[in-house]
Design a protein around this motif. Structure first.
Motif, PDB file in Angstrom:
ATOM      1  N   ARG A   2      32.024  31.609  37.386  1.00  0.00           N
ATOM      2  CA  ARG A   2      33.216  32.400  37.681  1.00  0.00           C
ATOM      3  C   ARG A   2      32.879  33.883  37.646  1.00  0.00           C
ATOM      4  NH1 ARG A   2      39.037  31.956  34.551  1.00  0.00           N
ATOM      5  NH2 ARG A   2      40.170  33.421  35.900  1.00  0.00           N
ATOM      6  N   SER A   4      33.629  37.695  37.071  1.00  0.00           N
ATOM      7  CA  SER A   4      34.522  38.514  36.256  1.00  0.00           C
ATOM      8  C   SER A   4      35.226  39.543  37.129  1.00  0.00           C
ATOM      9  CB  SER A   4      33.737  39.226  35.153  1.00  0.00           C
ATOM     10  OG  SER A   4      32.869  40.194  35.711  1.00  0.00           O
ATOM     11  N   ARG A   5      36.322  40.086  36.621  1.00  0.00           N
ATOM     12  CA  ARG A   5      37.077  41.075  37.383  1.00  0.00           C
ATOM     13  C   ARG A   5      36.265  42.355  37.563  1.00  0.00           C
ATOM     14  NH1 ARG A   5      42.206  39.956  38.417  1.00  0.00           N
ATOM     15  NH2 ARG A   5      42.813  42.139  38.592  1.00  0.00           N
ATOM     16  N   ALA A   8      33.912  41.631  40.290  1.00  0.00           N
ATOM     17  CA  ALA A   8      34.661  41.591  41.551  1.00  0.00           C
ATOM     18  C   ALA A   8      34.971  42.998  42.053  1.00  0.00           C
ATOM     19  CB  ALA A   8      35.955  40.802  41.350  1.00  0.00           C
ATOM     20  N   ALA A   9      35.250  43.914  41.122  1.00  0.00           N
ATOM     21  CA  ALA A   9      35.512  45.297  41.517  1.00  0.00           C
ATOM     22  C   ALA A   9      34.269  45.936  42.118  1.00  0.00           C
ATOM     23  CB  ALA A   9      36.001  46.102  40.308  1.00  0.00           C
ATOM     24  N   ARG A  72      35.204  53.611  39.992  1.00  0.00           N
ATOM     25  CA  ARG A  72      36.531  53.150  39.543  1.00  0.00           C
ATOM     26  C   ARG A  72      37.581  54.246  39.579  1.00  0.00           C
ATOM     27  NH1 ARG A  72      35.548  48.301  36.852  1.00  0.00           N
ATOM     28  NH2 ARG A  72      33.533  47.555  37.573  1.00  0.00           N
ATOM     29  N   LEU A 113      44.849  43.248  44.310  1.00  0.00           N
ATOM     30  CA  LEU A 113      44.650  42.246  43.264  1.00  0.00           C
ATOM     31  C   LEU A 113      43.798  42.779  42.113  1.00  0.00           C
ATOM     32  CD1 LEU A 113      44.040  39.060  45.459  1.00  0.00           C
ATOM     33  CD2 LEU A 113      46.119  39.682  44.197  1.00  0.00           C
ATOM     34  N   LEU A 114      42.913  43.730  42.425  1.00  0.00           N
ATOM     35  CA  LEU A 114      42.018  44.278  41.406  1.00  0.00           C
ATOM     36  C   LEU A 114      42.455  45.668  40.947  1.00  0.00           C
ATOM     37  CD1 LEU A 114      38.598  43.272  43.021  1.00  0.00           C
ATOM     38  CD2 LEU A 114      39.689  42.196  41.045  1.00  0.00           C
ATOM     39  N   ASP A 116      43.925  46.868  38.466  1.00  0.00           N
ATOM     40  CA  ASP A 116      43.721  47.250  37.072  1.00  0.00           C
ATOM     41  C   ASP A 116      42.302  47.700  36.778  1.00  0.00           C
ATOM     42  OD1 ASP A 116      43.052  44.471  37.594  1.00  0.00           O
ATOM     43  OD2 ASP A 116      42.603  44.323  35.463  1.00  0.00           O
ATOM     44  N   GLN A 117      41.357  47.473  37.725  1.00  0.00           N
ATOM     45  CA  GLN A 117      39.967  47.852  37.514  1.00  0.00           C
ATOM     46  C   GLN A 117      39.676  49.287  37.958  1.00  0.00           C
ATOM     47  OE1 GLN A 117      37.514  45.812  36.034  1.00  0.00           O
ATOM     48  NE2 GLN A 117      39.395  44.713  35.513  1.00  0.00           N
TER      49      GLN A 117
END
Length: 557
Positions: A2, A4-5, A8-9, A72, A113-114, A116-117
């Motif tokens: 899986r 991680s966020r 993914a960012a 970011r 969707l991302l 928060d990153q």
């Protein structure tokens, strides 16, 4: 496995860059004939041409903003979302490019969707940044109208001022429909307006991509807390005392038992040496420092930490470590001038002594104001150039009352200062070299004489170890000159020898090696290999090997 966020960012930033490239390629390629014919029935050709130019501009901006997403930055995230929304419409208008529109829409959905990153704080924008970004197209239009007015006789067909302004604005995107009587004038007009259009795109991207700034400096409370930590743990690292430089900021662990000194330059949060304080509290300080770096979009880097600290940065901060060089440490209890290996140093010291030079060693607290003023005057006179160099291994203040435990070694001849060394404390039983100056026409061997004088008086000062200079890539010089060195090592050594013409890398290594010191490795820590070039630039700026012109220093970051 899986994803991680956070991972993914990172992939979202890479996808953003790829999307921008796709937009640029799409703008350069002609529309598919069937789609172009269908679109021509509903929209004028001028509109599709303008949309095509706009897609190219959007592609350039998205490519530029991908770097901001990698750091970011919230501002970059918002800008890319807006550009993706525009790209969805523009790609349809320019040629019914449904595939590109779907790609832009998918990227926008992924970024939502991302969301928060992407929380890095927006930069502190100076008043002139948005003014320049908004003023570039205005200046382009004014310049374009002036050019067309002066070259009116080269235009085919009458034009009024309003039409000239509209054509100059269209020229920013390369979409002017003016007809000229000669090719040269058309090329000049397109070049002028196109340059202003490109400048607008670059300034907009730079405005969003700029990282936050941090004015350096220690407040009295932070300095007091640092001195308490140094009193207890200052013996852990020879570079610890240099954290008290006034151009450094400091951040503490939640417990207050450890701290990291750093400076922000060019979007890089550059720390130096090991964290200060209890090694058990180092992870907390590292986490606080990295959290602040992420919050502002800074690239974290550590210059010259020890092996234990490097392992801690790698384990608890996820940083990579690269051996940068070695620190020369003199164990004074075992130091002697006897033996063949010390012949060069012994001869140098004897030569200086025969010339009538004498040395004195004092704590700064034992000197009166007149003596300190004399030392400062001599140090300034002996300095090579107007720039005071140093960051990781320099305090950049001589004889300051706040540093009473510093040690000064002074060489005099006929009551005139000929050279001096300045050491800062390294715990209760060590010294770390801060400043080394000598008169240019002084007798050869002055530095060796001063180091030996410090070693001879070390016992009286309660000192067991002295940290000398740091030798960058020492192992390359040492191993590269041996018999059997491989071609890669020899090439690397040759490259460093060439660089030594400008930065004295080899001479600094050999100047340390003649004392037969103990070598301790030092490391460079960084988060990503792609950040290494700007980390190198930040380090060169911090050490004052790269100095901006004085007119630019007021606005440096």
């Amino acid at each position: 496995m899986r994803l991680s966020r956070a991972a993914a960012a990172r992939w979202a930033a890479r996808l953003t860059f790829a999307t921008g490239v796709v937009m640029l390629i799409s703008a350069l390629l002609p529309a598919l004939p069937r789609r172009a014919h269908l679109l021509a029935e509903f929209l004028p050709v001028e509109l599709t041409a303008t949309a095509n130019a706009a897609v190219a501009a959007v592609g350039v901006l998205i490519v530029l903003l991908a770097g901001g997403l990698r750091r970011r930055q919230r501002a970059a995230w918002r800008a890319v979302l807006a550009l993706c929304a525009a790209a969805v419409v523009l790609n349809v208008v320019k040629g019914l490019d449904i595939e590109e529109s779907l790609l832009a829409g998918a990227l926008a959905l992924l970024l939502v969707l991302l969301r928060d990153q992407f929380r890095a704080a927006p930069p502190q924008t100076r008043w002139w940044v948005p003014l320049f970004a908004a003023g570039a197209p205005v200046l382009g239009v004014i310049y374009g109208v002036a050019f067309l007015t002066l070259r009116r006789d080269h235009l085919a067909g009458p034009t009024n001022p309003a039409e000239l302004a509209a054509q100059a604005f269209a020229g920013l995107g390369g979409q002017s429909t003016l007809h000229f009587t000669d090719t040269a004038t058309r090329w000049q007009f397109g070049t002028i307006t196109g340059a202003f259009g490109l400048l607008t795109i670059v300034l907009l991207g730079w405005t969003v991509l700029r990282t936050g700034r941090r004015e350096p400096g220690l407040c009295p409370a932070d300095e007091t807390a640092l001195r308490h930590l140094l009193d207890r743990y200052g013996g852990n690292d020879s570079l610890g005392y240099f954290t008290l430089r006034q151009d450094k900021s400091v951040i503490f662990s939640a417990s207050g038992k450890a701290a990291i000194g750093y400076r922000v330059l060019g979007g890089v949060s550059l720390a130096a040496g090991d964290p200060i304080g209890d090694p058990e509290a180092w992870p907390g300080a590292i986490d606080a420092w990295l959290t602040e770096a992420r919050a502002h979009g800074w690239a974290p880097a550590v210059l010259g930490c020890g092996e234990r600290a490097g392992e801690c940065y790698a384990r608890f901060g996820g940083l990579n470590a690269l051996e940068l060089g070695d620190e020369a440490i003199l164990d004074v209890n075992d130091f002697t001038l006897d033996g063949r290996t010390m012949r060069v140093v012994r001869q140098a010291v004897n030569r200086v002594e025969r010339s009538g030079v004498t040395a004195t060693v004092h704590r700064v607290s034992d000197l009166d104001p007149a003596e300190i003023a004399e030392l400062i005057t001599a140090a300034d006179a002996f300095r090579d150039g107007p720039v005071e160099r140093g960051f990781s291994m320099a305090l950049s203040r001589l004889g300051d009352p706040s540093d009473p435990d510093c040690v000064v070694v002074v060489a005099r001849q006929d009551n005139q200062i000929k050279g001096l060394l300045h050491f800062v404390p390294w715990g209760p039983d060590g010294l770390s070299l801060d400043l080394m100056r000598r008169e240019r026409d002084s007798v050869n061997g002055m530095v060796e004489f001063l180091v030996v004088a410090a070693a001879r008086e070390a016992a009286a000062l309660g000192v067991d170890r002295i940290s000398l200079n740091f030798a960058v890539f020492r192992s390359v010089f040492a191993r590269g000159e041996r018999i059997g060195a491989g071609p890669v090592l020899r090439f690397w050594r040759a490259l460093l020898l060439f660089a030594s013409r400008f930065w004295q890398l080899e001479s600094l290594y050999r100047a340390n090696a003649k004392f037969r010191p103990r070598w301790e490795p030092r490391f460079l820590c960084f988060a990503s290999a792609r950040d290494v070039p700007r980390i190198a630039m930040a380090a060169l700026r911090a050490e004052a090997f790269l100095v901006a012109p004085q007119v630019l220093l007021r606005g440096r970051s």
